[in-house]
Enzyme design. Structure first.
Site, mmCIF file in Angstrom:
data_model
loop_
_atom_site.group_PDB
_atom_site.id
_atom_site.type_symbol
_atom_site.label_atom_id
_atom_site.label_comp_id
_atom_site.label_asym_id
_atom_site.label_seq_id
_atom_site.Cartn_x
_atom_site.Cartn_y
_atom_site.Cartn_z
ATOM 1 N N ASP A 158 54.109 26.471 19.478
ATOM 2 C CA ASP A 158 53.644 27.828 19.191
ATOM 3 C C ASP A 158 54.087 28.828 20.250
ATOM 4 O O ASP A 158 53.418 29.820 20.488
ATOM 5 C CB ASP A 158 52.118 27.851 19.018
ATOM 6 C CG ASP A 158 51.380 27.501 20.303
ATOM 7 O OD1 ASP A 158 52.013 26.944 21.234
ATOM 8 O OD2 ASP A 158 50.181 27.798 20.383
ATOM 9 N N HIS B 167 32.598 54.515 38.335
ATOM 10 C CA HIS B 167 32.277 53.193 38.894
ATOM 11 C C HIS B 167 32.555 53.039 40.386
ATOM 12 O O HIS B 167 31.941 52.209 41.034
ATOM 13 C CB HIS B 167 32.959 52.075 38.084
ATOM 14 C CG HIS B 167 34.415 51.870 38.414
ATOM 15 N ND1 HIS B 167 35.417 52.562 37.791
ATOM 16 C CD2 HIS B 167 35.028 51.065 39.307
ATOM 17 C CE1 HIS B 167 36.585 52.181 38.280
ATOM 18 N NE2 HIS B 167 36.381 51.270 39.214
ATOM 19 N N ASP C 90 38.250 47.903 34.918
ATOM 20 C CA ASP C 90 38.562 48.168 36.332
ATOM 21 C C ASP C 90 39.583 47.149 36.828
ATOM 22 O O ASP C 90 40.610 47.491 37.410
ATOM 23 C CB ASP C 90 37.241 48.071 37.114
ATOM 24 C CG ASP C 90 37.435 48.045 38.618
ATOM 25 O OD1 ASP C 90 38.146 48.922 39.133
ATOM 26 O OD2 ASP C 90 36.868 47.152 39.278
ATOM 27 N N GLU D 212 30.498 53.487 45.922
ATOM 28 C CA GLU D 212 31.167 52.629 46.907
ATOM 29 C C GLU D 212 32.196 53.388 47.737
ATOM 30 O O GLU D 212 32.243 53.254 48.949
ATOM 31 C CB GLU D 212 31.891 51.483 46.184
ATOM 32 C CG GLU D 212 30.977 50.407 45.676
ATOM 33 C CD GLU D 212 30.602 49.425 46.773
ATOM 34 O OE1 GLU D 212 31.434 48.560 47.082
ATOM 35 O OE2 GLU D 212 29.488 49.540 47.315
ATOM 36 N N ASP D 213 33.037 54.140 47.067
ATOM 37 C CA ASP D 213 34.180 54.753 47.759
ATOM 38 C C ASP D 213 34.132 56.269 47.808
ATOM 39 O O ASP D 213 34.948 56.882 48.493
ATOM 40 C CB ASP D 213 35.501 54.347 47.060
ATOM 41 C CG ASP D 213 35.649 52.842 46.982
ATOM 42 O OD1 ASP D 213 35.278 52.182 47.957
ATOM 43 O OD2 ASP D 213 36.119 52.337 45.946
HETATM 44 MN MN MN Z 1 37.621 50.324 40.736
#
Ligand code: MN
Length: 493
Positions: free
Chosen positions: A262, A72, A140, A76-77
């Site tokens: 509760d 994932h 994530d 992006e990275d």
């Molecule tokens: Mn992540």
């Protein structure tokens, strides 16, 4: 074999039908993409991908979702491209990774409720295309929150508020009670430090006292119930602190902890529904139900998120009021894991809705498993609570598309909108100077029709003096039309 990979693979149940070689390939790909990168805690970045995937495995997700969990952050990275993912892991995986990126890009801008609602609504639309995206995003976020202590105090607060505003409620809406509880509690301590500290202080003794009462009730229940219902299990659960915090704000509780019965509850898990009612009868015979607090039959009338259980409050040993929740094994699994539970998931997948059908509003899903409907209802509910109502009419949904700028801003456009409509939606100047565009990184013409979820980048030509009158022939929005006409008129004059 690498030890992170070994650990990951060992968390896969031996009877699972997951594609181990695909998961291994995804691990290797992610490991390479994140080479040399570290988390703020100092551990290799790949551990984040692995923990995300591990959560997805524990939620009984399918191979592609787990693979997307590993991958994932690689675009992006990690410098990977979408093409790489398509070639190595197939289009569906690439689409899941895209979806996760898009959700993450929907940032909480501003702090007003209006803006929050609007962002939430937009996110729902992106997610509604494939619910698996949500699971990857929740995994994530959960891992990021579990490691939030390594971030700067500013980021801790920012992530925590975002989690309380979006991801906690989202998990709850999907019936994932355990996940939302953990997300909220992790965030609570950073988002509202003082409130958290004082609530911990005030409740510590109460929790201890309640636990000892419920424990003695549990023993009494065992001797009363087990002779008749030998299969049944009785556990004790502690209420999540953030739920206590929220409950204290309810008008009927008004900050009075003694009205919360509760804090600690007993949970009776049975084999089937008729045993739930049988257990309830036996419990009421042994312990007097508290009259005015009543009995809630969420089996006959489930909560909107599908939650089912019987809740009763009784005078336990020494007259202490205790809540008892009675449910079947399956209801329990669904209450903890909601739509992520295996039972639900397979059926959701079978009744899956294609993105195209969803865009057209053509979807029919079975009642109980209708996650799309659930998201719609939520969408409807949150809009009911705001002045946004008129703009967010339910049927407007099918006629709108959401388009993203490269930096993650979201634009809500009517169906039939073109790239040029998007440019004008961003800014009149961007429209006037538009020369071309990239949609999802591919060159497209200005009259290119947009689809839900597209990421659009406008290429400008500063030398152009005026909009092209031909543009009026294809733009769809009022805003684009009026800006183009206005500009042409001004230049003629
Ligand atoms: Mn992540």
């Amino acid at each position: 074999m690498n030890s992170y990979l070994t650990d990951l693979l060992s968390s896969i149940p031996s009877d699972s039908s997951l594609d181990i070689s695909k998961i291994t390939a995804a691990y290797s790909f992610a490991d390479l993409a994140h080479t040399g990168q570290l988390r703020k805690s100092g551990v290799p970045y790949i551990t984040h991908a692995v923990e995300t995937a591990r959560l997805l495995i524990s939620w009984h997700m399918d191979t592609d979702t787990i693979v997307a969990g590993l991958l994932h952050d690689t675009i992006e990275d990690g410098g990977a491209t979408r093409e790489d993912l398509v070639i190595k892991f197939g289009e569906p995986v690439a689409r899941l990774v895209d979806g996760v990126t898009k959700i993450s890009d929907v940032k909480l801008k501003g702090s007003s409720e209006k803006e929050a609602v609007e962002n939430l609504r937009k996110m729902i639309l992106v997610m509604a295309k494939d619910l698996r995206v949500v699971f990857v995003k929740l995994a994530d976020r959960l891992h990021n929150m579990r490691t939030v202590q390594y971030l700067s105090p500013e980021k801790q607060v920012k992530f925590s508020k975002e989690t309380l505003q979006i991801y906690g409620p989202l998990a709850e809406r999907l019936g994932m009670g355990e996940i939302s509880g953990e997300l909220n509690d992790l965030s609570f301590q950073y988002a509202y430090r003082n409130d958290y500290a004082s609530l911990i202080n005030e409740t510590e003794g109460l929790f201890k006292k309640a636990e000892s009462h419920v424990e003695s009730l549990r023993k009494a229940l065992i001797s009363n119930l087990v002779p008749n219902l030998p299969e049944l299990k009785i556990t004790v659960r502690r209420k999540h602190l953030y739920s206590v915090y929220k409950k204290l704000q309810r008008p009927d509780i008004d900050g009075d902890l003694s009205k919360i019965h509760d804090l600690v509850a007993a949970r009776v898990i049975t084999q089937n529904v008729s045993d739930c009612y049988a257990a309830l009868g036996l419990i009421h015979k042994a312990f007097k139900p508290v009259p005015y607090l009543g009995l809630s039959d969420y089996i006959a009338s489930p909560k909107p998120n599908g939650y089912q259980s019987l809740h009763t409050k009784v005078f336990g040993p020494e007259g202490y009021i205790v809540e008892i929740q009675i449910r079947t094994e399956q209801m329990h699994e669904e209450a903890e894991m909601g739509l992520a539970s295996h039972f639900y998931y397979t059926q959701v997948k079978e009744s899956g809705v294609s993105g195209a059908d969803l865009d057209k509003g053509n979807y029919q899903v079975p009642d109980k498993l209708s996650w799309v409907k659930e998201l719609m209802n939520w969408h409807k509910e949150i809009s009911d609570n705001t002045e946004f109502m008129h703009a967010l009419e339910f049927d407007a949904f099918a006629h709108r598309i959401l388009v993203f700028s490269p930096i993650g801003d979201v634009y809500d456009l009517p169906r039939g909108a073109t790239v040029l409509d998007f440019a004008y939606a961003v800014h009149a100047d961007l429209g006037h100077h538009a020369a071309g565009a990239k949609a999802n990184n591919k060159m497209v013409s200005l009259d290119h029709l947009l689809s839900n979820g597209d990421v659009v980048e406008i290429i400008i030509d500063r030398k152009r003096l005026k909009p092209n009158p031909d543009w009026l022939g294809f733009v769809a929005t009022h805003k684009a039309k009026s800006q183009i006409s206005k500009s042409i008129r001004n230049i003629k004059n």
